[in-house]
Design a protein around this motif. Structure first.
Motif, short mmCIF file in Angstrom:
data_model
loop_
_atom_site.label_atom_id
_atom_site.label_comp_id
_atom_site.label_asym_id
_atom_site.label_seq_id
_atom_site.Cartn_x
_atom_site.Cartn_y
_atom_site.Cartn_z
N LEU A 1 0.90 -1.15 0.00
CA LEU A 1 0.00 0.00 0.00
C LEU A 1 0.94 1.20 0.00
CD1 LEU A 1 -2.81 1.28 0.38
CD2 LEU A 1 -2.43 1.12 2.83
N ARG A 2 1.00 1.87 -1.15
CA ARG A 2 1.97 2.95 -1.29
C ARG A 2 1.33 4.27 -0.88
NH1 ARG A 2 2.15 3.49 -6.40
NH2 ARG A 2 0.88 1.69 -6.93
N PHE B 1 6.98 11.67 8.41
CA PHE B 1 8.30 11.59 7.85
C PHE B 1 9.20 11.34 9.03
CE2 PHE B 1 10.34 11.79 4.02
CZ PHE B 1 11.47 12.56 4.02
N LEU B 2 9.80 10.19 9.03
CA LEU B 2 10.57 9.85 10.22
C LEU B 2 11.84 10.68 10.28
CD1 LEU B 2 10.74 8.09 12.68
CD2 LEU B 2 11.89 6.36 11.32
N SER C 1 6.20 4.03 1.88
CA SER C 1 5.14 4.81 2.52
C SER C 1 5.73 6.00 3.26
CB SER C 1 4.36 3.92 3.49
OG SER C 1 3.37 4.66 4.15
N THR C 2 5.08 7.15 3.10
CA THR C 2 5.46 8.30 3.91
C THR C 2 4.77 8.24 5.27
OG1 THR C 2 3.73 9.57 2.80
CG2 THR C 2 5.98 9.88 2.03
N ALA C 3 3.96 7.22 5.50
CA ALA C 3 3.33 7.00 6.81
C ALA C 3 4.06 5.86 7.50
CB ALA C 3 1.85 6.66 6.64
N LEU C 4 4.36 6.04 8.77
CA LEU C 4 5.05 4.98 9.51
C LEU C 4 4.11 3.80 9.74
CD1 LEU C 4 6.72 7.30 12.18
CD2 LEU C 4 7.81 6.28 10.18
N HIS C 5 4.66 2.59 9.66
CA HIS C 5 3.87 1.40 9.96
C HIS C 5 3.95 1.11 11.46
CE1 HIS C 5 3.41 -0.88 5.89
NE2 HIS C 5 3.24 0.41 5.75
N SER C 6 2.85 0.70 12.05
CA SER C 6 2.86 0.39 13.48
C SER C 6 2.73 -1.12 13.69
CB SER C 6 1.67 1.05 14.18
OG SER C 6 1.83 2.43 14.20
N TYR D 1 2.08 7.97 -0.89
CA TYR D 1 3.08 8.89 -1.44
C TYR D 1 2.71 10.34 -1.22
CZ TYR D 1 -0.33 8.29 -5.21
OH TYR D 1 -1.50 8.18 -5.92
N GLU D 2 1.65 10.57 -0.47
CA GLU D 2 1.32 11.96 -0.15
C GLU D 2 2.49 12.59 0.60
OE1 GLU D 2 -2.69 12.75 0.65
OE2 GLU D 2 -2.27 14.12 2.29
N PRO D 3 2.79 13.84 0.30
CA PRO D 3 3.98 14.43 0.94
C PRO D 3 3.86 14.45 2.45
CG PRO D 3 3.11 15.87 -0.77
CD PRO D 3 2.11 14.78 -0.57
N PRO D 4 5.00 14.38 3.15
CA PRO D 4 4.98 14.41 4.61
C PRO D 4 4.43 15.73 5.13
CG PRO D 4 7.21 14.63 3.79
CD PRO D 4 6.36 14.30 2.62
N ARG D 5 3.88 15.69 6.34
CA ARG D 5 3.21 16.86 6.88
C ARG D 5 4.07 17.62 7.90
NH1 ARG D 5 -2.31 15.91 6.48
NH2 ARG D 5 -2.58 18.05 7.16
N LEU D 6 4.97 16.89 8.57
CA LEU D 6 5.94 17.54 9.46
C LEU D 6 5.34 18.20 10.70
CD1 LEU D 6 8.02 19.14 6.56
CD2 LEU D 6 8.54 17.01 7.74
N PHE D 7 4.11 17.86 11.04
CA PHE D 7 3.48 18.50 12.20
C PHE D 7 4.30 18.31 13.48
CE2 PHE D 7 -0.73 20.38 11.66
CZ PHE D 7 -0.95 20.14 10.31
#
Lengths: 160, 432
Positions: B37-38, B424-425, B255-260, B40-46
């Motif tokens: 599951l890719r 984004f880690l 993935s730009t989202a971290l997997h848990s 690719y939305e840009p990281p948000r950096l919150f």
């Protein structure tokens, strides 16, 4: 009564053009115009024109001409509707709202869509100068829409 | 079974999900070779730009992470800040927070059930196509969502990115008179929700059950919204402060989202299915009965039936909102006074898509030193991929187009909110 709905996200640069039209129009307190704002979410838009026959919708677009050019979008033309700018990835936009409304027989009998070509849709930016001028032009146009007439676009259209 | 040596299903941009992501499934014979599951939305950096901000600003900043579930971000962050400052917020302030949250659940669940997920089951590419044949379905969605929006507006000041929640309570609390007009409308919403359960229970569901580990909050007395312990179907039962001792995030290249994962256990599932399975006994009778009539057992392991569970949660949210309004007794103060105190605070709440965990470190002046946000879609990524591993081999006889559709539907079971999930880690990790 004509309902004017300014659509867009004021925090995404030129995507805020429609909302800017609504806000400037409101300060002019135009007779016979009722002004609303919308983030463009389809179900919300459907509700915002519910029960109103004459609706003018103002939104930003991309890929139709020079930045700041003003276009009349045919609600019956899907390709044309697709140029309306949807910067939100969360929900359906104006094109979906029109499609849904048509399927549900809830399209206003007189719907005119003005689209202002944007140049910069980055987060946090304001309106670019050409779009800012176009917003004023659309406001001037709408102020002169004379009630109880229809929301037909009239002879004035084209680029600023 | 197919004898073809290899087969690929590639969806470049998933439709009817929030945010931007794609899907790749590669098969060798009848076995999966790759499932990604890719995102690719840009990281948000919150988490990075929260550093240095005043602790009182955090609820309004994090609300901007999502236009669908801003209340969730506000609720998890205020809980974390109140924990670090040692000011527990309960009573009617807590009740109002639950009420605000009910509004968000109603709008989010109505949108997903009807507009994003139902078209899959009815064979339509979009809600617009569906509207022509099922106009009432879309009308009901519109009405329900509007009631949810209005509830959020009354309590939050506006329907998207509400501005009234604050650390310690609210900027302004409503009068009883302001809430009363919502009662008849929520009564109507409850009727519509019950009709929704009946409608979705008649859909056809693939025969697909998995042995998930379900994870959600659990409160002693109430179906979870704003608080609770973190529990799992495998026996975990911990306070929110221990979340990171048991759950870890991993970076994956696609993935730009971290997997848990749960440490030592692997993938786990958060969201309506988990909440329902772990808290069925806490649903009000009207929601339990609706679930039973819809053919749901107290534990449901078929992710395709999550559409029914969401509808049951719509019933709960409407019923709960009515109860909270009926029992509302305006608090004397809109908010408790909260002074900053150096330390670490943890907060968790149940976003429409599942458990949302926040942790903040603040200093004596109340400035954020460190922020950690673990959204539900990030936590569900591994489960979504695992579902595809197991689902695809069962449907190899389907033409490619139908198999692709089924894969997309399996992802939409989770109502993924990719915009929320992107993280984004560390930049250097990606460069290695």
């Amino acid at each position: 009564m004509i309902r004017v709905i300014g659509v867009g996200n004021p925090e995404r640069g030129d995507d805020g053009a429609g909302r800017a039209v609504a806000r400037r129009l409101r300060t002019r307190k135009p007779c016979g115009l009722e002004v609303r704002e919308s983030d463009g979410e389809a179900l919300g838009l459907l509700t915002s024109w519910d029960g109103v026959d004459h609706v003018v919708l103002v939104d930003a677009c991309r890929g139709r001409g020079r930045p700041g050019s003003i276009h009349v979008v045919d609600p019956g033309d899907a390709e044309s509707l697709a140029t309306l700018q949807t910067v939100s990835t969360h929900s359906f936009g104006v094109g979906a709202a029109v499609g849904l409304a048509r399927a549900l027989h809830r399209l206003p009998s007189d719907l005119v869509i003005y689209a202002i070509e944007g140049r910069d849709f980055r987060v946090g930016g304001g309106l670019t100068p050409a779009v800012n001028r176009a917003v004023d032009a659309v406001v001037a146009l709408l102020v002169h829409l004379s009630p109880p007439g229809t929301a037909s676009p009239g002879p004035w259209q084209g680029e600023t | 079974m197919s004898k073809r040596s290899s087969r690929s299903i590639v969806v470049d941009a998933l439709a009817r999900v929030e945010g931007e992501g794609g899907l790749t499934v590669r098969l060798k014979g009848s076995r999966g070779a790759e499932v990604t599951l890719r995102i690719y939305e840009p990281p948000r950096l919150f988490e990075a730009f929260l550093r240095g901000r005043d602790f009182r600003e955090v609820p309004d900043i994090t609300a901007r992470i999502c236009g669908i579930c801003p209340v969730a971000y506000q609720m998890s962050s205020v809980s974390a800040m109140e924990a670090v400052c040692g000011v527990p917020v309960g009573g009617q302030h807590r009740a109002l927070r639950r009420l605000l949250y009910c509004g968000e659940w109603i709008e989010s669940h109505a949108l997903h059930v009807y507009m994003l997920h139902a078209p899959d089951f009815l064979g339509y590419a979009s809600a617009i196509d569906m509207a022509a044949d099922h106009p009432q379905v879309v009308q009901d969605a519109r009405e329900l969502k509007k009631i949810g929006n209005d509830l959020v507006s009354v309590l939050g000041g506006r329907e998207i990115h509400p501005i009234n929640a604050r650390v310690g309570g609210f900027y302004r609390v409503p009068t009883r008179r302001e809430l009363e007009p919502l009662t008849s409308r929520l009564g109507r919403a409850l009727e519509l929700s019950l009709a929704t359960v009946r409608f979705v229970s008649r859909l056809e569901f693939p025969d697909f059950e998995q042995g998930y580990e379900f994870v959600s909050l659990r409160d002693p007395d109430e179906y979870p919204l704003t608080s609770g312990r973190v529990v799992s179907s495998n026996g975990l039962d911990i306070p929110v402060e221990e979340f990171e001792d048991h759950f870890v995030e991993e970076h994956v290249p696609h993935s730009t989202a971290l997997h848990s994962v749960r440490r030592g256990h692997g993938a786990y599932l958060v969201g309506p299915l988990a909440r329902y399975n772990l808290n069925f006994d806490l649903l009000p009778p009207v929601a339990r009965e609706a679930a039973t009539e819809a053919g749901l057992e107290p534990v449901c392991r078929n992710p395709f039936r999550s559409i029914v569970v969401r509808a049951v949660e719509l019933v709960f949210a409407c019923h709960e909102a009515l109860r909270l309004i009926r029992d509302y007794d305006p608090p004397g103060e809109a908010a408790l006074s909260v002074e900053p105190r150096a330390g670490v605070g943890h907060g968790a709440s149940e976003a429409p898509r599942g458990l949302l965990y926040h942790r903040y470190v603040i200093d004596d002046a109340g400035l954020v030193q460190e922020a950690r946000i673990v959204p539900p879609t990030a936590q569900n990524q591994k489960v979504m991929e695992n579902d595809l591993w197991h689902l695809v081999p069962l449907h190899l006889e389907l033409p490619k187009e139908d198999l692709t559709w089924r894969c997309e539907q399996a992802i939409r079971n989770y109502a993924p909110c990719i915009s929320c999930a992107t993280h984004f880690l560390r930049l250097e990790l990606l460069r290695e």
